[in-house]
Design a protein around this motif. Structure first.
Motif, short mmCIF file in Angstrom:
data_model
loop_
_atom_site.label_atom_id
_atom_site.label_comp_id
_atom_site.label_asym_id
_atom_site.label_seq_id
_atom_site.Cartn_x
_atom_site.Cartn_y
_atom_site.Cartn_z
N CYS A 291 -1.14 -1.60 -8.27
CA CYS A 291 -2.58 -1.41 -8.09
C CYS A 291 -3.34 -2.70 -8.37
CB CYS A 291 -3.09 -0.27 -8.99
SG CYS A 291 -2.57 1.36 -8.42
N LEU B 54 -9.57 -0.06 -2.78
CA LEU B 54 -10.19 -0.38 -4.07
C LEU B 54 -10.42 0.88 -4.90
CD1 LEU B 54 -12.64 -3.23 -3.05
CD2 LEU B 54 -10.43 -3.43 -4.22
N THR C 201 0.83 -1.20 0.00
CA THR C 201 0.00 0.00 0.00
C THR C 201 0.87 1.26 0.00
OG1 THR C 201 -1.73 -1.21 1.18
CG2 THR C 201 -1.89 1.19 1.18
N THR D 120 -6.73 -7.11 -1.76
CA THR D 120 -7.82 -6.50 -0.99
C THR D 120 -9.11 -7.30 -1.13
OG1 THR D 120 -6.83 -4.30 -1.20
CG2 THR D 120 -9.17 -4.38 -0.65
N VAL D 121 -9.42 -7.73 -2.33
CA VAL D 121 -10.63 -8.53 -2.54
C VAL D 121 -10.51 -9.88 -1.81
CG1 VAL D 121 -11.97 -9.79 -4.28
CG2 VAL D 121 -11.33 -7.41 -4.67
N CYS E 180 -7.04 1.90 -6.37
CA CYS E 180 -6.69 1.01 -7.48
C CYS E 180 -7.49 1.36 -8.73
CB CYS E 180 -6.94 -0.45 -7.10
SG CYS E 180 -5.86 -1.06 -5.78
N ALA E 181 -8.78 1.57 -8.57
CA ALA E 181 -9.63 1.91 -9.72
C ALA E 181 -9.25 3.26 -10.32
CB ALA E 181 -11.10 1.92 -9.29
N ALA F 195 -5.45 -4.60 -5.57
CA ALA F 195 -6.88 -4.88 -5.76
C ALA F 195 -7.19 -6.34 -5.48
CB ALA F 195 -7.30 -4.49 -7.17
N THR G 180 -10.76 -0.97 3.07
CA THR G 180 -11.12 -1.67 1.84
C THR G 180 -11.60 -0.71 0.76
OG1 THR G 180 -11.69 -3.64 3.10
CG2 THR G 180 -12.56 -3.49 0.87
#
Length: 160
Positions: free
Chosen positions: A70, A90, A10, A77-78, A93-94, A74, A86
Motif C-alpha cells: 500500500c 489512494l 495493484t 500513484t502520487v 491505500c489509506a 501510494a 487514482t
C-alpha cells in the motif's frame, strides 16, 4: 487502464488486503465468539497463545507486506498520477494503512499487550477478559471492513 508492473502491484495489493480481511472476518465471526464462550481463564490462555502465534512469519509477512504494498502503491500513484483509478488507489491505500494497520497498532496491540500481562487464574482477569473481548472485537470489525474495502478499491482501480 493500469498496466505492467503497476498492474501487478495493484493486483497484489488487492489480494493481500483481501486475505487479511479474511483472517480478520474469521476472528470477528467465530474465533472470538468461541473464545468468549470458554471460561475466562481458558479464553485468556487461548488468546494469549493465539497472539504469540500471530506474530510469526506466516501472518506477519502478509499483514506487513500488505502495508508495504500500500505504501509503494501510494507513492507510485502520487508520482505517476494516472488518468484513471487514482482516487480508488489512494483510497485503498489509506483504508489499509489507517483503518487496518493503524487500528491494529493503536487499538488491538495495546489490548493484546495488556492481556499478555494477566494471570489467567486471577479473579480480576475475568472482568478484563469480558471488556477485552468486546473492545478487541469491535476494533477487529473496523480492521475487517477497512481491509475488505481497500481490496475492493484496488479491484475497482483495475476496472476503470
Amino acid at each position: 487502464m493500469i498496466q505492467g508492473p503497476y498492474f501487478v502491484l495493484t493486483l497484489l495489493g488487492a489480494l493481500a488486503c483481501g486475505l487479511v480481511a479474511g483472517v480478520f472476518v474469521a476472528f470477528s465471526t467465530f474465533v472470538m465468539k468461541g473464545l468468549a464462550a470458554l471460561p475466562p481463564a481458558q479464553g485468556i490462555a487461548a488468546m494469549k497463545a493465539i497472539n504469540v502465534t500471530a506474530v510469526r512469519p506466516a501472518f506477519m509477512v502478509l499483514f506487513i507486506g500488505a502495508a508495504g504494498l500500500c505504501a509503494v502503491l501510494a507513492v507510485v500513484t502520487v508520482v505517476l498520477w494516472p488518468d484513471e483509478g487514482t482516487v480508488e488507489l489512494l483510497l485503498g491505500c489509506a483504508l489499509y494503512l489507517a483503518g487496518t494497520f493503524g487500528v491494529t497498532i493503536a487499538a488491538n496491540v495495546p489490548r493484546n499487550d495488556a492481556l499478555a500481562k494477566l494471570d489467567p487464574e486471577a479473579a480480576e482477569s475475568a472482568d478484563y477478559w469480558r471488556t477485552y473481548v468486546a473492545e478487541w472485537t469491535m476494533w477487529n470489525h473496523i480492521r475487517s471492513v477497512a481491509s475488505l474495502a481497500a481490496s475492493a478499491s484496488f479491484v475497482l482501480a483495475l476496472t476503470v
